[in-house]
Design a protein around this motif. Structure first.
Motif, short mmCIF file in Angstrom:
data_model
loop_
_atom_site.label_atom_id
_atom_site.label_comp_id
_atom_site.label_asym_id
_atom_site.label_seq_id
_atom_site.Cartn_x
_atom_site.Cartn_y
_atom_site.Cartn_z
N ARG A 104 0.83 -1.20 0.00
CA ARG A 104 0.00 0.00 0.00
C ARG A 104 0.87 1.26 0.00
O ARG A 104 0.68 2.16 -0.81
CB ARG A 104 -0.93 0.00 1.21
N ASP A 151 -9.31 -5.24 -5.34
CA ASP A 151 -10.04 -5.90 -4.27
C ASP A 151 -10.69 -7.21 -4.72
O ASP A 151 -10.70 -8.20 -3.98
CB ASP A 151 -11.12 -4.97 -3.71
N GLU A 198 -4.85 -4.07 5.70
CA GLU A 198 -6.07 -3.88 4.94
C GLU A 198 -7.07 -2.99 5.68
O GLU A 198 -7.00 -2.83 6.90
CB GLU A 198 -6.71 -5.24 4.63
#
Length: 358
Positions: A255, A269, A294
């Motif tokens: 991320r 996703d 997440e």
């Protein structure tokens, strides 16, 4: 077998589609985008409930059991130059290596929060993170009637044997990527640059007496479907080679990374959820792990179908738990996204019918 032969054997297994023919019924179909995701998720829910039922005394639990664990970061001093990692050697962050008394302070906090499952994590620094250092901490965790596991740099067979003797037989190791060419690109310097040394780590751990293997790939570094196949093949290969007590899988996504690093193969996703559902279908008894990388929404959705092992209230910096009371935080490996406390997550899971265990 020698270490070189171990690496050769593993790489041969990664290329061997016979494992999929033997164990992977339906895999090709499930990987297709046109296979309905909800149908796959329903299969995952059924398998999870079947193999991870709530304890008989928890009559109010309507769904499967979920265990909570805590990652305990011991050091962010690292000699490697992994391009995607917040601990990379040339990164300007506040470095710290926990002493044994400092580690005990972290364990005090985690005990107060009811954690029993402790995952020891550390950057790679052979001068500081020695076998004796890890063994002392493992023995302390056992003394407290907690359960240790290690996610540390690859060790020798002798080192793993010493840790097993100290009371730890569980290892988690992220191969990061199984693409050997890309692996070298992302790991230009340091001991981690050796693909062969890393790929044969589980063999050395198994030979040293470890009996629980945790597998993982860092999604975003290489073509994801090929990565998933190779990870499963390695798991099947090692399950045939060693008398394992269990296995687990984790699928972290990149991320935030240092120096503007952008993953060349981002995983959306939908594919992310599909991969977890496939793992439950292919490995119905495996623990499926989900970290605080997440979002709340993604974690909640995956709990409903297949996740059985999860973290909460996590810190990815050494000393982070005790630092909540002092404000003296060090450099973190990656920022967490789900900031719910242990109490908040436990309440959310319990009110929705899950059997939550520590």
């Amino acid at each position: 077998m020698t270490e070189k032969n171990d690496a050769v054997a593993v790489k041969a297994a990664l290329r061997d589609s016979a494992y999929e023919r033997k164990y992977g019924e339906g895999l090709e179909e499930f990987l297709r985008e046109d296979f309905p995701l909800e149908e796959l998720l329903e299969m995952a829910r059924q398998k999870t409930r079947e193999h991870f039922p709530p304890a008989t005394e928890k009559k109010s639990a309507e769904k499967h059991r979920i265990k909570l664990f805590a990652p305990l970061y011991l050091a962010n001093i690292c000699v490697n130059h992994c391009r995607y990692c917040g601990f990379q050697h040339n990164q300007k962050i506040l470095r710290r290596h926990l002493t044994f008394p400092e580690t005990c302070l972290e364990l005090d906090v985690l005990q107060q929060r009811k954690f029993r499952q402790i995952l020891l994590v550390a950057g790679e620094n052979p001068k500081l993170c020695t076998t004796d250092y890890f063994c002392e901490i493992i023995r302390e965790i056992r003394r407290r009637e907690m359960v240790p596991a290690v996610e540390i740099a690859p060790q020798t067979t002798e080192s793993y044997a010493a840790m097993a003797e100290a009371g730890n037989r569980s290892i988690t190791l992220f191969q990061e990527t199984y693409d050997e060419e890309k692996y070298r690109l992302y790991h230009p310097q340091g001991p981690k640059s050796s693909f062969d040394w890393r790929i044969a780590t589980y063999d050395r751990a198994g030979e040293g007496g470890f009996r629980f293997f945790g597998f993982g790939i860092l999604l975003g570094l290489a073509e994801p479907r090929a990565e998933l196949r190779r990870m499963m093949r390695q798991a099947w290969y090692l399950s045939e080679k060693f008398p394992l007590d269990g296995i687990s899988f984790s699928l972290p996504r990149i991320r935030v990374a240092p120096n503007g690093f952008q993953p060349p193969y981002p995983v959306d996703d939908t594919l992310f959820i599909r991969f977890y559902a496939i793992l439950r279908r292919m490995f119905p008894r495996a623990e499926l792990v989900l970290s605080t990388r997440e979002t709340v929404e993604m974690r909640n959705r995956l709990y409903e179908s297949c996740i059985t092992y999860t973290s909460a209230g996590s810190h990815t910096d050494p000393g982070g738990y005790y630092a909540e009371s002092t404000g003296q935080f060090s450099g973190e490996q990656f920022p967490i996204t789900d900031h719910r406390s242990v109490e908040d997550l436990t309440q959310w899971l319990t009110t929705r019918g899950f059997d939550v265990r520590f």
